[in-house]
Design a protein around this motif. Structure first.
Motif, PDB file in Angstrom:
ATOM      1  N   GLY A   1      -2.657  -4.468  -5.686  1.00  0.00           N
ATOM      2  CA  GLY A   1      -2.070  -3.181  -7.057  1.00  0.00           C
ATOM      3  C   GLY A   1      -1.391  -2.027  -6.069  1.00  0.00           C
ATOM      4  O   GLY A   1      -1.097  -1.328  -5.444  1.00  0.00           O
ATOM      5  N   GLY A   2      -0.593  -1.492  -7.229  1.00  0.00           N
ATOM      6  CA  GLY A   2      -0.070  -0.310  -6.782  1.00  0.00           C
ATOM      7  C   GLY A   2      -0.795   0.955  -6.844  1.00  0.00           C
ATOM      8  O   GLY A   2      -0.471   1.417  -5.507  1.00  0.00           O
ATOM      9  N   GLU A   3      -1.593   0.864  -7.372  1.00  0.00           N
ATOM     10  CA  GLU A   3      -3.052   2.084  -6.436  1.00  0.00           C
ATOM     11  C   GLU A   3      -3.345   1.751  -5.184  1.00  0.00           C
ATOM     12  O   GLU A   3      -3.261   3.059  -4.711  1.00  0.00           O
ATOM     13  CB  GLU A   3      -4.363   2.135  -7.611  1.00  0.00           C
ATOM     14  N   HIS A   4      -3.632   0.975  -4.916  1.00  0.00           N
ATOM     15  CA  HIS A   4      -4.376   0.754  -3.557  1.00  0.00           C
ATOM     16  C   HIS A   4      -2.612   0.961  -2.426  1.00  0.00           C
ATOM     17  O   HIS A   4      -2.963   1.349  -1.865  1.00  0.00           O
ATOM     18  CB  HIS A   4      -4.757  -0.971  -3.578  1.00  0.00           C
ATOM     19  N   PHE A   5      -2.406   0.415  -3.433  1.00  0.00           N
ATOM     20  CA  PHE A   5      -0.385   0.523  -1.788  1.00  0.00           C
ATOM     21  C   PHE A   5      -0.378   2.088  -1.688  1.00  0.00           C
ATOM     22  O   PHE A   5      -0.223   2.404  -0.433  1.00  0.00           O
ATOM     23  CB  PHE A   5       0.695  -0.130  -2.739  1.00  0.00           C
ATOM     24  N   LEU A   6      -0.122   2.686  -2.841  1.00  0.00           N
ATOM     25  CA  LEU A   6      -0.084   4.146  -2.871  1.00  0.00           C
ATOM     26  C   LEU A   6      -0.854   4.815  -2.298  1.00  0.00           C
ATOM     27  O   LEU A   6      -1.037   5.407  -1.174  1.00  0.00           O
ATOM     28  CB  LEU A   6       0.022   5.300  -4.310  1.00  0.00           C
ATOM     29  N   GLU A   7      -2.209   4.297  -2.316  1.00  0.00           N
ATOM     30  CA  GLU A   7      -3.631   5.192  -1.549  1.00  0.00           C
ATOM     31  C   GLU A   7      -3.717   5.031   0.322  1.00  0.00           C
ATOM     32  O   GLU A   7      -3.869   5.976   0.996  1.00  0.00           O
ATOM     33  CB  GLU A   7      -5.080   4.357  -1.732  1.00  0.00           C
ATOM     34  N   GLN A   8      -2.636   3.455   0.077  1.00  0.00           N
ATOM     35  CA  GLN A   8      -2.143   3.110   1.845  1.00  0.00           C
ATOM     36  C   GLN A   8      -1.578   3.676   2.457  1.00  0.00           C
ATOM     37  O   GLN A   8      -1.975   4.469   3.427  1.00  0.00           O
ATOM     38  CB  GLN A   8      -1.862   1.700   1.827  1.00  0.00           C
ATOM     39  N   LEU A   9      -0.750   4.491   1.789  1.00  0.00           N
ATOM     40  CA  LEU A   9       0.350   4.824   1.955  1.00  0.00           C
ATOM     41  C   LEU A   9       0.072   6.222   2.501  1.00  0.00           C
ATOM     42  O   LEU A   9      -0.048   6.893   3.261  1.00  0.00           O
ATOM     43  CB  LEU A   9       1.604   4.651   1.462  1.00  0.00           C
ATOM     44  N   LYS A  10      -0.915   7.087   1.549  1.00  0.00           N
ATOM     45  CA  LYS A  10      -1.216   8.405   1.622  1.00  0.00           C
ATOM     46  C   LYS A  10      -2.077   8.933   2.738  1.00  0.00           C
ATOM     47  O   LYS A  10      -2.481   9.404   3.248  1.00  0.00           O
ATOM     48  CB  LYS A  10      -1.529   8.965  -0.245  1.00  0.00           C
ATOM     49  N   ALA A  11      -2.477   7.197   3.045  1.00  0.00           N
ATOM     50  CA  ALA A  11      -4.369   7.713   3.473  1.00  0.00           C
ATOM     51  C   ALA A  11      -3.508   7.672   5.442  1.00  0.00           C
ATOM     52  O   ALA A  11      -3.888   8.053   6.539  1.00  0.00           O
ATOM     53  CB  ALA A  11      -5.202   6.624   3.380  1.00  0.00           C
ATOM     54  N   ASN A  12      -1.892   6.554   5.347  1.00  0.00           N
ATOM     55  CA  ASN A  12      -2.067   6.384   6.642  1.00  0.00           C
ATOM     56  C   ASN A  12      -0.658   5.461   6.689  1.00  0.00           C
ATOM     57  O   ASN A  12      -0.108   4.757   6.525  1.00  0.00           O
ATOM     58  CB  ASN A  12      -2.513   5.143   7.463  1.00  0.00           C
ATOM     59  N   PRO A  13       0.663   6.832   6.110  1.00  0.00           N
ATOM     60  CA  PRO A  13       1.786   6.229   6.174  1.00  0.00           C
ATOM     61  C   PRO A  13       2.562   5.538   7.134  1.00  0.00           C
ATOM     62  O   PRO A  13       2.121   5.752   8.198  1.00  0.00           O
ATOM     63  CB  PRO A  13       2.705   8.187   5.949  1.00  0.00           C
ATOM     64  N   GLN A  14       2.845   4.914   7.053  1.00  0.00           N
ATOM     65  CA  GLN A  14       3.339   3.774   7.374  1.00  0.00           C
ATOM     66  C   GLN A  14       4.582   3.622   7.501  1.00  0.00           C
ATOM     67  O   GLN A  14       5.919   4.287   6.270  1.00  0.00           O
ATOM     68  CB  GLN A  14       3.508   2.514   7.170  1.00  0.00           C
ATOM     69  N   ASN A  15       5.782   2.867   8.692  1.00  0.00           N
ATOM     70  CA  ASN A  15       7.246   3.191   8.956  1.00  0.00           C
ATOM     71  C   ASN A  15       7.407   1.533   8.097  1.00  0.00           C
ATOM     72  O   ASN A  15       7.343   0.287   8.498  1.00  0.00           O
ATOM     73  CB  ASN A  15       8.013   2.604   9.915  1.00  0.00           C
ATOM     74  N   ILE A  16       7.246   1.677   6.965  1.00  0.00           N
ATOM     75  CA  ILE A  16       7.912   0.737   5.721  1.00  0.00           C
ATOM     76  C   ILE A  16       9.115   0.241   5.229  1.00  0.00           C
ATOM     77  O   ILE A  16       9.240   1.773   4.884  1.00  0.00           O
ATOM     78  CB  ILE A  16       6.743   0.577   4.515  1.00  0.00           C
ATOM     79  N   ASP A  17      10.282  -0.645   5.296  1.00  0.00           N
ATOM     80  CA  ASP A  17      11.049  -1.038   5.300  1.00  0.00           C
ATOM     81  C   ASP A  17      10.951  -1.066   3.866  1.00  0.00           C
ATOM     82  O   ASP A  17      12.251  -0.969   3.172  1.00  0.00           O
ATOM     83  CB  ASP A  17      12.321  -1.899   6.088  1.00  0.00           C
TER      84      ASP A  17
END
Length: 227
Positions: A40-56
């Motif tokens: 889900g969207g919330e889970h994805f944004l939490e992942q990015l917030k906790a561990n910003p990744q180089n996603i294209d």
């Protein structure tokens, strides 16, 4: 796209089997790398917030409980504008297509598309910033032709808008899926000059990204879709 480039992809879909199958497909392509998958969207944004990744690229489902794919697309554009979004959905509606692209999505695909088309879409979005198949192009064209005064209405909403001959040339080539290097070669310009024209176009027509420029050009009658 250079051969050594690896495209890092995130998959966001609440349907477990579909998400897992899509993740396996991504893992089977040597130039793709699955960066993360989220239900889900919330889970994805939490992942990015906790561990910003180089996603294209993020492949986002439209219908998800909680945060919709449309809202997630908007949030990604606001917080992580370097991530290009491909909407993957069962809803092939011209209004939704235009709405998603206006909000910053780089592509809009049906969930029942062929796997080769999905791979093509990822490659093309990574290379040029957008991918519209015939179905999406047709929907955009129908939307543009819905009102006889559509083009005039769009241009009148941008008072004082003037595009130079060179900007129109660059815009036309962008719509033909040329990247900056290819445009530079075609027009005998430097890549840096082409990038400057692209930035000017984005600012002039108030678009978020390349896909928005293409949508504007079609709706304003500046580019004829070759269907």
């Amino acid at each position: 796209m250079a051969e050594q480039d690896i495209i890092r992809i995130a998959v966001i879909d609440d349907q477990n089997l579909f998400r897992q199958s899509l993740s396996l497909l991504i893992g089977s392509v040597s130039r793709f790398e699955l960066a993360t998958d989220s239900p889900g969207g919330e889970h994805f944004l939490e992942q990015l917030k906790a561990n910003p990744q180089n996603i294209d690229i993020a492949i986002v489902d439209m219908d998800m409980p909680g945060m919709s794919g449309m809202e997630l697309n908007r949030r990604i554009q606001q917080q992580y504008p370097y991530i290009k979004v491909i909407i993957l959905t069962v809803h092939m509606n011209e209004h939704l297509i235009a709405q998603a692209i206006n909000a910053g999505a780089s592509s809009y695909l049906a969930k029942n598309c062929d796997k080769d088309e999905l791979i093509l879409a990822v490659d093309t979005v990574y290379k040029t910033g957008f991918y519209f198949n015939n179905e999406a192009m047709t929907a955009i064209k129908h939307s543009a032709n819905h009102k006889k005064q559509q083009a005039k209405d769009i241009l009148s909403n941008l008072p004082g808008l003037t595009l130079s001959k060179r900007e129109r040339q660059v815009l036309h080539l962008i719509c033909r899926e040329f990247n900056n290097t290819e445009i530079a070669q075609e027009l005998f310009l430097s890549t840096r000059t082409v990038e400057g024209h692209r930035i000017n176009l984005l600012n002039k027509v108030n678009c978020r990204n390349t896909a928005g420029l293409v949508l504007f050009a079609i709706k304003a009658g500046l580019f004829e879709i070759p269907l």
